[in-house]
Design a protein around this motif. Structure first.
Motif, PDB file in Angstrom:
ATOM      1  N   ILE A   1       1.090  -1.079   0.127  1.00 41.71           N
ATOM      2  CA  ILE A   1      -0.085   0.615   0.138  1.00 41.71           C
ATOM      3  C   ILE A   1       0.564   1.262  -0.016  1.00 41.71           C
ATOM      4  O   ILE A   1       2.089   1.075   1.423  1.00 41.71           O
ATOM      5  N   LEU A   2       0.205   2.390  -0.792  1.00 38.46           N
ATOM      6  CA  LEU A   2       1.165   3.634  -1.188  1.00 38.46           C
ATOM      7  C   LEU A   2       0.326   4.542  -0.355  1.00 38.46           C
ATOM      8  O   LEU A   2      -0.774   4.345  -1.539  1.00 38.46           O
ATOM      9  N   HIS A   3       1.437   4.966  -0.306  1.00 38.33           N
ATOM     10  CA  HIS A   3       0.039   6.565   0.268  1.00 38.33           C
ATOM     11  C   HIS A   3       1.293   7.726   0.316  1.00 38.33           C
ATOM     12  O   HIS A   3       2.350   7.604   1.244  1.00 38.33           O
ATOM     13  N   GLN A   4       1.155   8.536  -0.236  1.00 38.51           N
ATOM     14  CA  GLN A   4       1.910  10.279  -0.929  1.00 38.51           C
ATOM     15  C   GLN A   4       3.800   8.944  -0.997  1.00 38.51           C
ATOM     16  O   GLN A   4       4.669  10.365  -0.364  1.00 38.51           O
ATOM     17  N   GLY A   5       3.777   8.688  -2.042  1.00 44.43           N
ATOM     18  CA  GLY A   5       5.007   8.434  -2.042  1.00 44.43           C
ATOM     19  C   GLY A   5       5.856   7.204  -1.251  1.00 44.43           C
ATOM     20  O   GLY A   5       6.921   6.845  -1.275  1.00 44.43           O
ATOM     21  N   ARG A   6       4.819   7.352   0.569  1.00 49.26           N
ATOM     22  CA  ARG A   6       5.262   6.125   0.487  1.00 49.26           C
ATOM     23  C   ARG A   6       4.763   4.201   0.800  1.00 49.26           C
ATOM     24  O   ARG A   6       3.199   4.737   0.317  1.00 49.26           O
ATOM     25  N   LEU A   7       5.782   3.674   1.102  1.00 48.28           N
ATOM     26  CA  LEU A   7       5.277   2.849   1.602  1.00 48.28           C
ATOM     27  C   LEU A   7       4.216   1.830   2.396  1.00 48.28           C
ATOM     28  O   LEU A   7       5.443   2.594   3.360  1.00 48.28           O
ATOM     29  N   ILE A   8       3.161   2.255   2.339  1.00 49.62           N
ATOM     30  CA  ILE A   8       2.793   1.916   4.313  1.00 49.62           C
ATOM     31  C   ILE A   8       2.306   0.709   4.653  1.00 49.62           C
ATOM     32  O   ILE A   8       2.305   0.355   6.003  1.00 49.62           O
ATOM     33  N   ALA A   9       2.173  -0.637   4.132  1.00 49.57           N
ATOM     34  CA  ALA A   9       2.514  -1.569   4.392  1.00 49.57           C
ATOM     35  C   ALA A   9       2.450  -2.475   3.082  1.00 49.57           C
ATOM     36  O   ALA A   9       2.603  -2.117   1.653  1.00 49.57           O
ATOM     37  N   LEU A  10       2.562  -3.844   3.708  1.00 49.00           N
ATOM     38  CA  LEU A  10       2.824  -4.851   2.170  1.00 49.00           C
ATOM     39  C   LEU A  10       3.436  -6.550   3.132  1.00 49.00           C
ATOM     40  O   LEU A  10       4.096  -6.581   4.386  1.00 49.00           O
ATOM     41  N   ASP A  11       1.933  -7.122   2.202  1.00 47.21           N
ATOM     42  CA  ASP A  11       2.244  -7.913   3.298  1.00 47.21           C
ATOM     43  C   ASP A  11       0.617  -9.057   1.924  1.00 47.21           C
ATOM     44  O   ASP A  11       0.346  -8.538   1.478  1.00 47.21           O
ATOM     45  N   LYS A  12       0.430 -10.000   2.537  1.00 44.39           N
ATOM     46  CA  LYS A  12      -0.209 -11.145   1.843  1.00 44.39           C
ATOM     47  C   LYS A  12      -1.993 -10.395   2.303  1.00 44.39           C
ATOM     48  O   LYS A  12      -2.122  -9.609   3.724  1.00 44.39           O
ATOM     49  N   PRO A  13      -3.006  -9.926   2.018  1.00 42.79           N
ATOM     50  CA  PRO A  13      -4.241  -9.368   1.679  1.00 42.79           C
ATOM     51  C   PRO A  13      -4.777 -10.099   3.319  1.00 42.79           C
ATOM     52  O   PRO A  13      -5.423  -8.897   3.797  1.00 42.79           O
ATOM     53  N   VAL A  14      -4.667 -11.137   3.619  1.00 39.24           N
ATOM     54  CA  VAL A  14      -5.618 -11.986   4.729  1.00 39.24           C
ATOM     55  C   VAL A  14      -4.489 -11.704   5.787  1.00 39.24           C
ATOM     56  O   VAL A  14      -4.706 -11.122   6.968  1.00 39.24           O
ATOM     57  N   GLU A  15      -3.288 -10.815   6.163  1.00 40.32           N
ATOM     58  CA  GLU A  15      -2.401 -11.122   7.126  1.00 40.32           C
ATOM     59  C   GLU A  15      -2.633  -9.523   7.283  1.00 40.32           C
ATOM     60  O   GLU A  15      -2.563  -9.078   8.233  1.00 40.32           O
ATOM     61  N   LEU A  16      -2.295  -8.598   6.442  1.00 44.53           N
ATOM     62  CA  LEU A  16      -2.752  -7.282   6.253  1.00 44.53           C
ATOM     63  C   LEU A  16      -4.703  -7.102   7.452  1.00 44.53           C
ATOM     64  O   LEU A  16      -4.124  -6.280   8.347  1.00 44.53           O
TER      65      LEU A  16
END
Lengths: 287, 248
Positions: free
Chosen positions: A207-222
């Motif tokens: 998930i990218l928000h204002q140029g920064r990656l704020i989350a990175l994982d499997k959908p279910v983990e998130l």
């Protein structure tokens, strides 16, 4: 699992505006990766850097072992891309568009025709081959752009907003195509701002928000981090409130203890959109 | 070998487009030179003689030169500009393993093809009207060179352009003055020294002077041809710089 794309502190500034900031990503070979974020979050800028169109301000990116700046020519053989906009040449017919790509990627003339016919057949567009690119429907244009990207058998396929502006049936058909390509071994890197698209297709999402990656994982983990179940309560004065719970039982207990005068209560499974909203305070579809 | 192949691949797509539209392309690009020929060659220039030649003999090589300029410039630059800025279909070239040289030369070549096509058709008209004109292999070679110079210029401007209008701005501010002043419709010997110096900094002056020297069988215009060559190299190198810069 080997990483086919790695970025280290990848950054792109336009003057004082920072489009992408210190992005650290690793895309596994063979996965379908979804890049999620509102318009202007930096998704397309990231793809432009990975596809050698834009030079990073700082940091580096490696695509299948090749650096996107110093080995740009090698990188170009490793990926195919269907861009967000309609990027076929409007003055050419479908076959000519495909042939141009094959020529530019040095496919031998004997192989060219065979490969183009094979791909046209693969997406059911054989009978459209002689039509002008402009005359096709949006869904057909997207399919032509995707097979064009596949002509030189790239290991990575970038799809920038593949289904934007398409009707539901066409979208489903494109999803099917994307799944099929992934099954055949192509690593898929797609951007989208449709949550359900990411949930339907992606092994992992960033998930990218204002140029920064704020989350990175499997959908279910998130979703698990947030809680797999959501309760929406509509109150007269406060608007809609969202609460998240790890399981259905906990959510039910919460609902039972709510005061009786509440107008509407919805108990449902949480989704990526909830994750996104909680992380950013913003709906995905909001520009 | 790969370079030539790549150049042809880049050119190939534009040849396909031209094949579909050649009648329209030829007829629209011939309107200007034919109007100049009628208005200046027959209308104004009737009965005038110029440096010892009829005005018609004098003006035809000038019009051929300006035709090579305008048609090559827009032939190379127009579609490239729109494909690059608006449709973004030029990305397809940029993301392929084809060198910048191949891209620039290939994109310039379509301007050369279009420029030559129109110039030669006009030249045949001119030759029919004025058969005493000397048209030989040197003339064609200089014409090709002139088309290359303005095609590279078209490519360069389309790379520098930040909007659609930039192409036509350059057309009005740079090409149009050249059309009328660069030794096309009247002899440079008739104008003030100061302006003449300025005109020698413009490529079209060298195209029209050298083409005219050949058609009128004057002494061979080596210097003009070298200057023209220098303009061509300059525009090519600048296009390369511009293309590398544009990938921000």
């Amino acid at each position: 699992m080997t990483d086919i794309i790695v970025t280290e502190d990848l950054t792109k500034n336009y003057g004082k505006i920072s489009a992408v900031q210190n992005l650290n990503l690793n895309i596994h070979a063979g996965e379908t990766f979804g890049f999620l974020g509102p318009n202007g979050a930096g998704k397309t800028t990231t793809i432009r850097m990975l596809t050698t169109l834009t030079k990073p301000t700082s940091g580096r990116a490696v695509v299948n072992g090749f650096d996107v700046v110093t080995q740009a020519d090698k990188v170009k053989n490793e990926f195919g891309i269907a861009q967000q906009h309609m990027s076929l040449d409007r003055d050419l017919d479908v076959r000519e568009n495909l042939e141009l790509h094959a020529r530019l990627h040095h496919i031998e003339s004997s192989e060219r025709k065979r490969r183009i016919n094979e791909l046209l057949d693969f997406v059911g567009l054989t009978d459209q081959a002689d039509r002008m690119a402009m005359a096709l429907s949006g869904g057909m244009q997207k399919r032509v752009m995707i097979i064009r990207a596949l002509i030189h058998r790239p290991k990575i396929l970038f799809l920038d907003e593949p289904t934007v502006g398409l009707d539901a049936q066409t979208r489903r058909r494109l999803w099917e195509l994307i799944r099929r390509l992934n099954r055949d071994g192509t690593t898929i890197f797609l951007t989208t701002h449709y949550i359900e698209e990411a949930e339907a297709l992606c092994n992992r999402v960033g998930i990218l928000h204002q140029g920064r990656l704020i989350a990175l994982d499997k959908p279910v983990e998130l979703r698990q981090k947030l809680g797999l179940f959501a309760v929406e309560t509509l109150t007269a004065d406060l608007g809609t409130k969202y609460n998240y719970f790890p399981d259905k039982a906990a959510a039910k207990r919460y609902v039972q203890n709510l005061p009786q005068d509440l107008k509407t209560i919805i108990l449902r499974e949480s989704n990526l959109e909830d994750v996104f909203v909680e992380l950013t305070g913003q709906k995905v579809s909001e520009g | 070998m790969n370079l030539l192949n790549d150049i042809y691949s880049v050119l190939w797509v534009d040849l396909r487009v031209l094949r579909r539209q050649w009648i329209r392309t030829l007829s629209t690009s011939l309107v200007n030179p034919l109007l100049y020929l009628v208005a200046f060659g027959f209308g104004l220039g009737q009965g005038i003689s110029f440096d010892g030649y009829s005005y018609l003999e004098f003006v035809i090589p000038g019009i051929i030169a300006l035709t090579s300029m305008t048609v090559s410039f827009s032939g190379a630059g127009q579609k490239l500009n729109v494909d690059r800025l608006f449709f973004k279909s030029f990305d397809e070239c940029l993301m392929s393993p084809v060198s910048v040289y191949s891209i620039i030369i290939g994109k310039a070549l379509i301007g050369v093809v279009r420029g030559l096509f129109t110039s030669i058709v006009f030249m045949l008209v001119g030759f029919a009207l004025s058969p005493s004109l000397n048209i030989d292999i040197a003339f064609v070679a200089v014409l090709v060179l002139s088309c290359f110079v303005f095609s590279f210029f078209g490519v360069l401007v389309s790379f520098l352009a930040k909007s659609h209008q930039d192409m036509s701005t350059v057309s009005s501010l740079v090409l149009l003055p050249m059309t009328f002043l660069s030794g096309t419709f009247f002899s440079l010997s008739q104008i003030p020294e100061a302006l003449k110096i300025v005109l020698y900094f413009l490529p079209l002056t060298h195209s029209s002077e050298s083409l005219r020297a050949i058609t009128l069988e004057q002494s061979f215009p080596w210097i003009y041809i070298f200057v023209l060559l220098a303009f061509g190299v300059f525009f090519f190198v600048m296009s390369m710089v511009a293309l590398k810069r544009s990938s921000v």
